[in-house]
Design an enzyme around this catalytic site. Sequence first.
Site, PDB file in Angstrom:
ATOM      1  N   HIS A  62       3.158  68.231  66.718  1.00  0.00           N
ATOM      2  CA  HIS A  62       1.793  67.804  67.071  1.00  0.00           C
ATOM      3  C   HIS A  62       1.712  67.191  68.464  1.00  0.00           C
ATOM      4  O   HIS A  62       0.761  67.408  69.198  1.00  0.00           O
ATOM      5  CB  HIS A  62       1.240  66.843  66.002  1.00  0.00           C
ATOM      6  CG  HIS A  62       1.011  67.537  64.695  1.00  0.00           C
ATOM      7  ND1 HIS A  62       1.427  67.047  63.481  1.00  0.00           N
ATOM      8  CD2 HIS A  62       0.421  68.737  64.417  1.00  0.00           C
ATOM      9  CE1 HIS A  62       1.101  67.892  62.517  1.00  0.00           C
ATOM     10  NE2 HIS A  62       0.504  68.922  63.049  1.00  0.00           N
ATOM     11  N   ASP A  86      -4.438  70.307  58.863  1.00  0.00           N
ATOM     12  CA  ASP A  86      -3.781  69.060  58.439  1.00  0.00           C
ATOM     13  C   ASP A  86      -4.235  67.866  59.275  1.00  0.00           C
ATOM     14  O   ASP A  86      -4.035  66.722  58.893  1.00  0.00           O
ATOM     15  CB  ASP A  86      -2.252  69.208  58.508  1.00  0.00           C
ATOM     16  CG  ASP A  86      -1.797  69.744  59.855  1.00  0.00           C
ATOM     17  OD1 ASP A  86      -1.879  68.993  60.843  1.00  0.00           O
ATOM     18  OD2 ASP A  86      -1.379  70.913  59.942  1.00  0.00           O
ATOM     19  N   ASP A 137     -14.137  80.853  60.763  1.00  0.00           N
ATOM     20  CA  ASP A 137     -13.034  81.614  61.351  1.00  0.00           C
ATOM     21  C   ASP A 137     -12.991  81.336  62.856  1.00  0.00           C
ATOM     22  O   ASP A 137     -13.992  81.508  63.559  1.00  0.00           O
ATOM     23  CB  ASP A 137     -13.292  83.111  61.081  1.00  0.00           C
ATOM     24  CG  ASP A 137     -12.127  83.969  61.531  1.00  0.00           C
ATOM     25  OD1 ASP A 137     -11.366  83.558  62.434  1.00  0.00           O
ATOM     26  OD2 ASP A 137     -11.985  85.070  60.970  1.00  0.00           O
ATOM     27  N   GLY A 138     -11.836  80.896  63.333  1.00  0.00           N
ATOM     28  CA  GLY A 138     -11.679  80.555  64.750  1.00  0.00           C
ATOM     29  C   GLY A 138     -11.976  81.737  65.669  1.00  0.00           C
ATOM     30  O   GLY A 138     -12.425  81.550  66.808  1.00  0.00           O
ATOM     31  N   ASP A 155      -3.622  76.030  66.806  1.00  0.00           N
ATOM     32  CA  ASP A 155      -2.605  75.525  65.873  1.00  0.00           C
ATOM     33  C   ASP A 155      -2.697  76.365  64.607  1.00  0.00           C
ATOM     34  O   ASP A 155      -3.243  75.933  63.597  1.00  0.00           O
ATOM     35  CB  ASP A 155      -2.879  74.035  65.580  1.00  0.00           C
ATOM     36  CG  ASP A 155      -1.902  73.467  64.559  1.00  0.00           C
ATOM     37  OD1 ASP A 155      -0.869  74.101  64.293  1.00  0.00           O
ATOM     38  OD2 ASP A 155      -2.195  72.382  64.024  1.00  0.00           O
ATOM     39  N   ASP A 158       1.487  81.357  60.818  1.00  0.00           N
ATOM     40  CA  ASP A 158       2.177  82.525  61.367  1.00  0.00           C
ATOM     41  C   ASP A 158       1.198  83.711  61.381  1.00  0.00           C
ATOM     42  O   ASP A 158       0.201  83.696  60.656  1.00  0.00           O
ATOM     43  CB  ASP A 158       3.394  82.879  60.487  1.00  0.00           C
ATOM     44  CG  ASP A 158       4.399  81.728  60.427  1.00  0.00           C
ATOM     45  OD1 ASP A 158       4.457  80.948  61.401  1.00  0.00           O
ATOM     46  OD2 ASP A 158       5.102  81.606  59.415  1.00  0.00           O
TER      47      ASP A 158
HETATM   48  N1  SAM Z   1       1.626  73.708  62.585  1.00  0.00           N
HETATM   49  C1  SAM Z   1       1.590  74.784  61.638  1.00  0.00           C
HETATM   50  C2  SAM Z   1       2.510  75.909  62.011  1.00  0.00           C
HETATM   51  O1  SAM Z   1       2.794  76.111  63.207  1.00  0.00           O
HETATM   52  O2  SAM Z   1       2.976  76.599  61.093  1.00  0.00           O
HETATM   53  C3  SAM Z   1       0.178  75.242  61.444  1.00  0.00           C
HETATM   54  C4  SAM Z   1      -0.564  74.189  60.696  1.00  0.00           C
HETATM   55  S1  SAM Z   1      -2.244  74.385  60.313  1.00  0.00           S
HETATM   56  C5  SAM Z   1      -2.152  73.938  58.603  1.00  0.00           C
HETATM   57  C6  SAM Z   1      -2.597  76.118  60.334  1.00  0.00           C
HETATM   58  C7  SAM Z   1      -4.011  76.394  59.846  1.00  0.00           C
HETATM   59  O3  SAM Z   1      -4.539  77.562  60.491  1.00  0.00           O
HETATM   60  C8  SAM Z   1      -4.134  76.674  58.342  1.00  0.00           C
HETATM   61  O4  SAM Z   1      -4.744  75.576  57.718  1.00  0.00           O
HETATM   62  C9  SAM Z   1      -4.991  77.946  58.253  1.00  0.00           C
HETATM   63  O5  SAM Z   1      -5.960  77.889  57.242  1.00  0.00           O
HETATM   64  C10 SAM Z   1      -5.605  77.987  59.651  1.00  0.00           C
HETATM   65  N2  SAM Z   1      -6.056  79.316  60.079  1.00  0.00           N
HETATM   66  C11 SAM Z   1      -5.431  80.501  59.926  1.00  0.00           C
HETATM   67  N3  SAM Z   1      -6.173  81.492  60.432  1.00  0.00           N
HETATM   68  C12 SAM Z   1      -7.310  80.918  60.934  1.00  0.00           C
HETATM   69  C13 SAM Z   1      -8.462  81.416  61.590  1.00  0.00           C
HETATM   70  N4  SAM Z   1      -8.622  82.726  61.825  1.00  0.00           N
HETATM   71  N5  SAM Z   1      -9.422  80.535  61.965  1.00  0.00           N
HETATM   72  C14 SAM Z   1      -9.285  79.194  61.729  1.00  0.00           C
HETATM   73  N6  SAM Z   1      -8.212  78.680  61.100  1.00  0.00           N
HETATM   74  C15 SAM Z   1      -7.237  79.518  60.713  1.00  0.00           C
END
Ligand code: SAM
Length: 275
Positions: A62, A86, A137-138, A155, A158
């Site tokens: 972080h 998170d 959705d980002g 962030d 995978d």
């Molecule tokens: N630090 C972690 C890692 O590198 O593995 C990532 C942590 S954070 C929990 C990742 C977040 O990205 C998840 O909660 C997931 O729901 C979110 N996520 C995945 N695809 C996304 C998208 N298209 N738009 C917004 N959030 C998304």
Amino acid sequence: MELWFTEQQTPDLGFTCKITKTIYTAKTKYQDLAILETKQFGRMLVLDGAVQTTIADEFCYHELIAHVPLFTHPNPKKVAVIGGGDGGVIREILKHEEVEKAYLIEIDQEVIEASKKYLPEISCALDDKRAEVIITDGIKFVSENKNMFDVIIVDSTDPVGPAVGLFETNFYQAVYECLKEDGLFVAQTESPFYDQELIRNVFHSIKSIFPITRLYLGFIPTYPSGLWSFTMGSKKYDPLEVDISKIKRIDTRYYNPELHKALFALPTFVKKIIE
Ligand code: SAM
């Protein structure tokens, strides 16, 4: 009976950790979510079988993904995090007094709710007055907003499921347009040991759009190989030209001004990936 959790990190390798308690599990609209209690790393957030963050080593990730871009931009006022449910990146961003507003753009509300309930050390800043959570959705969000942010931090999980598009050229183009004219962004870009093709493709995609593209590394014990990469695309400011004597001391455990440029010094095998 002892319980062990294994993340299959590659087709031929697993990361295994003893679990003292399964705190919470859920099947959300987007992924399988688990909060596990471990002796080695404390509580752990797992999505689709992959460790996202743990109480013991979350600071490494972080701090690196937040402070490197925020100390590269001279005046970051409006910042967005894509993913990051998170809340750990928002907590770090809000250590910067000049940030007026930090937006969390997360697709899965259940990740936020579980983190607030079970990982308060990480999610503690999500209710701050300067933080705003937007559930969407980002990819859609950045394509619908132009010229809006000083800094964007990706962030993501995978590149599987809803995160696949967060590693594609169209998304980086939309990020470019979503940034102000001197904006910059950073994305987590996986392990230089196991994900060389992904790192190469992402780096060259970003390089085809942003005038300044830089890769930096950090150590995150629970991520595959421990060695982790972050890729920055910047319209104007170069992290290698920052005057580190002017970086403010903030409360951190990994990042410090002496590391700011050093993080960009790459081992030869990593330099070769992005040549
Ligand atoms: N630090 C972690 C890692 O590198 O593995 C990532 C942590 S954070 C929990 C990742 C977040 O990205 C998840 O909660 C997931 O729901 C979110 N996520 C995945 N695809 C996304 C998208 N298209 N738009 C917004 N959030 C998304």
